[in-house]
Scaffold this motif. Structure first.
Motif, PDB file in Angstrom:
ATOM      1  N   ALA A  74      -1.885  -5.769  -2.441  1.00  0.00           N
ATOM      2  CA  ALA A  74      -2.102  -5.789  -0.994  1.00  0.00           C
ATOM      3  C   ALA A  74      -3.306  -6.650  -0.625  1.00  0.00           C
ATOM      4  O   ALA A  74      -3.285  -7.391   0.365  1.00  0.00           O
ATOM      5  N   LEU A  75      -4.367  -6.579  -1.409  1.00  0.00           N
ATOM      6  CA  LEU A  75      -5.555  -7.399  -1.156  1.00  0.00           C
ATOM      7  C   LEU A  75      -5.264  -8.877  -1.379  1.00  0.00           C
ATOM      8  O   LEU A  75      -5.728  -9.742  -0.622  1.00  0.00           O
ATOM      9  N   LEU A  76      -4.490  -9.183  -2.412  1.00  0.00           N
ATOM     10  CA  LEU A  76      -4.156 -10.576  -2.698  1.00  0.00           C
ATOM     11  C   LEU A  76      -3.367 -11.203  -1.554  1.00  0.00           C
ATOM     12  O   LEU A  76      -3.637 -12.336  -1.140  1.00  0.00           O
ATOM     13  N   ILE A  77      -2.389 -10.474  -1.028  1.00  0.00           N
ATOM     14  CA  ILE A  77      -1.556 -11.058   0.015  1.00  0.00           C
ATOM     15  C   ILE A  77      -2.343 -11.273   1.288  1.00  0.00           C
ATOM     16  O   ILE A  77      -2.066 -12.213   2.054  1.00  0.00           O
ATOM     17  N   LEU A  78      -3.345 -10.477   1.552  1.00  0.00           N
ATOM     18  CA  LEU A  78      -4.156 -10.679   2.751  1.00  0.00           C
ATOM     19  C   LEU A  78      -4.900 -12.005   2.697  1.00  0.00           C
ATOM     20  O   LEU A  78      -5.231 -12.586   3.738  1.00  0.00           O
ATOM     21  N   CYS A 105      -0.612   2.499 -11.296  1.00  0.00           N
ATOM     22  CA  CYS A 105       0.404   1.949 -10.391  1.00  0.00           C
ATOM     23  C   CYS A 105      -0.155   1.816  -8.978  1.00  0.00           C
ATOM     24  O   CYS A 105       0.048   0.792  -8.307  1.00  0.00           O
ATOM     25  N   ALA A 106      -0.844   2.851  -8.521  1.00  0.00           N
ATOM     26  CA  ALA A 106      -1.444   2.789  -7.186  1.00  0.00           C
ATOM     27  C   ALA A 106      -2.477   1.681  -7.110  1.00  0.00           C
ATOM     28  O   ALA A 106      -2.555   0.950  -6.110  1.00  0.00           O
ATOM     29  N   ALA A 107      -3.285   1.550  -8.174  1.00  0.00           N
ATOM     30  CA  ALA A 107      -4.324   0.517  -8.180  1.00  0.00           C
ATOM     31  C   ALA A 107      -3.721  -0.885  -8.178  1.00  0.00           C
ATOM     32  O   ALA A 107      -4.201  -1.784  -7.469  1.00  0.00           O
ATOM     33  N   VAL A 108      -2.671  -1.102  -8.960  1.00  0.00           N
ATOM     34  CA  VAL A 108      -2.029  -2.417  -9.022  1.00  0.00           C
ATOM     35  C   VAL A 108      -1.434  -2.777  -7.665  1.00  0.00           C
ATOM     36  O   VAL A 108      -1.558  -3.923  -7.187  1.00  0.00           O
ATOM     37  N   ALA A 129       0.836  -1.205   0.000  1.00  0.00           N
ATOM     38  CA  ALA A 129       0.000   0.000   0.000  1.00  0.00           C
ATOM     39  C   ALA A 129       0.869   1.253   0.000  1.00  0.00           C
ATOM     40  O   ALA A 129       0.599   2.223  -0.733  1.00  0.00           O
ATOM     41  N   LEU A 130       1.938   1.227   0.802  1.00  0.00           N
ATOM     42  CA  LEU A 130       2.856   2.363   0.855  1.00  0.00           C
ATOM     43  C   LEU A 130       3.604   2.521  -0.466  1.00  0.00           C
ATOM     44  O   LEU A 130       3.853   3.656  -0.923  1.00  0.00           O
ATOM     45  N   LEU A 131       3.931   1.416  -1.108  1.00  0.00           N
ATOM     46  CA  LEU A 131       4.573   1.461  -2.421  1.00  0.00           C
ATOM     47  C   LEU A 131       3.661   2.139  -3.433  1.00  0.00           C
ATOM     48  O   LEU A 131       4.111   2.991  -4.226  1.00  0.00           O
ATOM     49  N   GLY A 132       2.383   1.775  -3.426  1.00  0.00           N
ATOM     50  CA  GLY A 132       1.428   2.397  -4.344  1.00  0.00           C
ATOM     51  C   GLY A 132       1.285   3.882  -4.109  1.00  0.00           C
ATOM     52  O   GLY A 132       1.238   4.676  -5.064  1.00  0.00           O
ATOM     53  N   ILE A 133       1.246   4.276  -2.846  1.00  0.00           N
ATOM     54  CA  ILE A 133       1.127   5.701  -2.520  1.00  0.00           C
ATOM     55  C   ILE A 133       2.356   6.461  -3.000  1.00  0.00           C
ATOM     56  O   ILE A 133       2.253   7.537  -3.608  1.00  0.00           O
TER      57      ILE A 133
END
Length: 418
Positions: A389-393, A381-384, A295-299
């Motif tokens: 992040a959702l996948l890893i959860l 990029c932010a969306a990907v 999430a921080l990477l996307g931001i």
């Protein structure tokens, strides 16, 4: 707990084989001259930039194949054997590059280099899991990344000096470093077959016993596929640091020196921050840590497109570099939570394939989107990253018995044909 011990003590407690892997990774990343100078070499030989780019792309295809084959070799013939075959094969093929004439022959040869050069990767990761206790694995993979980052930061400087004299020295230097790791592996790493542990009771009921094996088992592991998807997303987004960030820096009116300084800041932060940070991240839920990092990477990447001043661009680099140091060591160690001992090489190989795929898609798709609309590109990029992040959860390995906590000896029982 490992995370509560001082960093110096945790490093001292790592087994010898782990330090051999760290040293070998430094050697080959320091000497990774072929990937850095291949395009310049081919252009100097009279080939077009497009032809040189195709050849570099073939190296990437070879790396994709090498990860897959390397996982099988590591599981069937042992970690040391896979590393030695990789290093000696890569050394021989690389040394022949400056002696090869014609685009087709050179492209085929560098593709072979790509295969051999990545054969070691699943074996190296699997060996770390074999010999490093579970509570020390995040630290071990953080040290591994430190060795990689330092090697990649210093090596190209030496390669540049060699290229000033002759490109032949560049490729011979690359071959020499690979050969050195091969010798180091054969003389110091444990030989024999990989450790085998009894499958958990519920694993047999689900067809996860030793008898199935192969990449079929990896591809049928749905939680692990979610993890692999998150790694594709992570590498796709992070790859923009070398794919579209330089375009944005140029469009903002700055020269290549600014871009070089931004990458230097990224490397410096990784070296300084990552290893100490693992003391805090390794004690937390790995899926949440990785999701937070993504999430921080996307931001950080999304903010890049809105920044036009150098200091603001540097601030975005700090954001996505901190993200990298948060999620990467945890993500590198996470496959051990899924893989039975006899398939660790293949699980590591599948992770390598995911990163290779993300690394190929990132520049291609990112460059296309940037050419259409830079704001759209950074938003995607932010969306990907968010999807990752959702996948890893959802990538929960569940209770897999002793899959992630084997207790192999430092030197496993040797096989007759190690």
């Amino acid at each position: 707990m490992a995370g509560e011990a001082p960093l110096r003590r945790r490093l001292q407690d790592l087994p010898r084989s782990a330090w051999v892997i760290f040293s070998g990774m430094f050697l080959i990343k320091f000497g990774n001259f072929l990937n850095v100078f291949l395009v310049l070499f081919l252009v100097a030989q009279g080939f077009s930039a497009f032809q040189a780019g195709v050849a570099l792309g073939v190296v990437g295809v070879g790396a994709f194949i090498g990860n897959a084959v390397g996982g099988t070799v590591a599981d069937r013939f042992g970690r040391r054997t896979a590393i030695a075959v990789s290093m000696f094969g890569s050394s021989a093929a690389t040394a022949l590059v400056p002696l090869t004439d014609g685009l087709f022959a050179t492209t085929a040869l560098v593709g072979l280099v790509g295969v051999f050069a990545q054969l070691y990767r699943p074996a190296a990761g699997a060996l770390l899991v074999d010999v490093v206790p579970e509570k020390q694995r995040v630290t071990a993979f953080a040290v591994l990344r430190l060795a990689i980052n330092v090697g990649m930061a210093v090596g190209p400087l030496v390669g540049g000096l060699l290229s000033g004299a002759s490109y032949t020295y560049v490729f011979l230097g690359d071959a020499l470093f690979s050969f050195a790791f091969g010798v180091l592996a054969l003389s110091t790493l444990p030989g024999g077959r990989p450790p085998v542990e009894a499958p958990a009771p519920d694993a047999a009921a689900k067809g996860k016993g030793k008898g199935k094996g192969g990449y079929r088992e990896v591809l049928s592991d749905r939680p692990y596929l979610l993890f692999l998807g998150s790694m594709v997303a992570a590498t796709f987004v992070y790859g923009q640091s070398t794919a579209t960030l330089p375009l944005h820096v140029t469009d903002a009116g700055f020269d290549n020196k600014v871009y070089g300084l931004l990458l230097g800041l990224n490397a410096l932060l990784c070296v300084v921050v990552e290893l100490p940070l693992t003391k805090h991240t390794e004690r937390r839920n790995p899926r949440r840590v990785i999701a937070t990092g993504l999430a921080l990477l996307g931001i950080g990447m999304a903010l890049t497109g809105a920044m036009q001043a150098v200091w603001l661009l540097a601030l975005t680099v700090v954001v996505w570099t901190v993200a990298e140091t948060v999620y990467t060591p945890i993500a590198n160690a996470y496959p051990a939570e899924f893989s039975p001992a006899h398939l660790r090489g293949r699980y590591q190989g599948a992770e390598g394939i995911a990163h290779t795929l993300g690394g190929a898609l990132g520049p291609a798709v990112g460059g296309l989107l940037y050419s259409i609309s830079p704001p759209l590109h950074w938003t995607v990029c932010a969306a990907v990253a968010g999807v990752g992040a959702l996948l890893i959860l959802g990538a929960n390995p569940g209770n897999r018995g002793e899959v992630s906590t084997p207790k192999p000896a430092e030197t496993p029982e040797p096989a007759p044909a190690a």
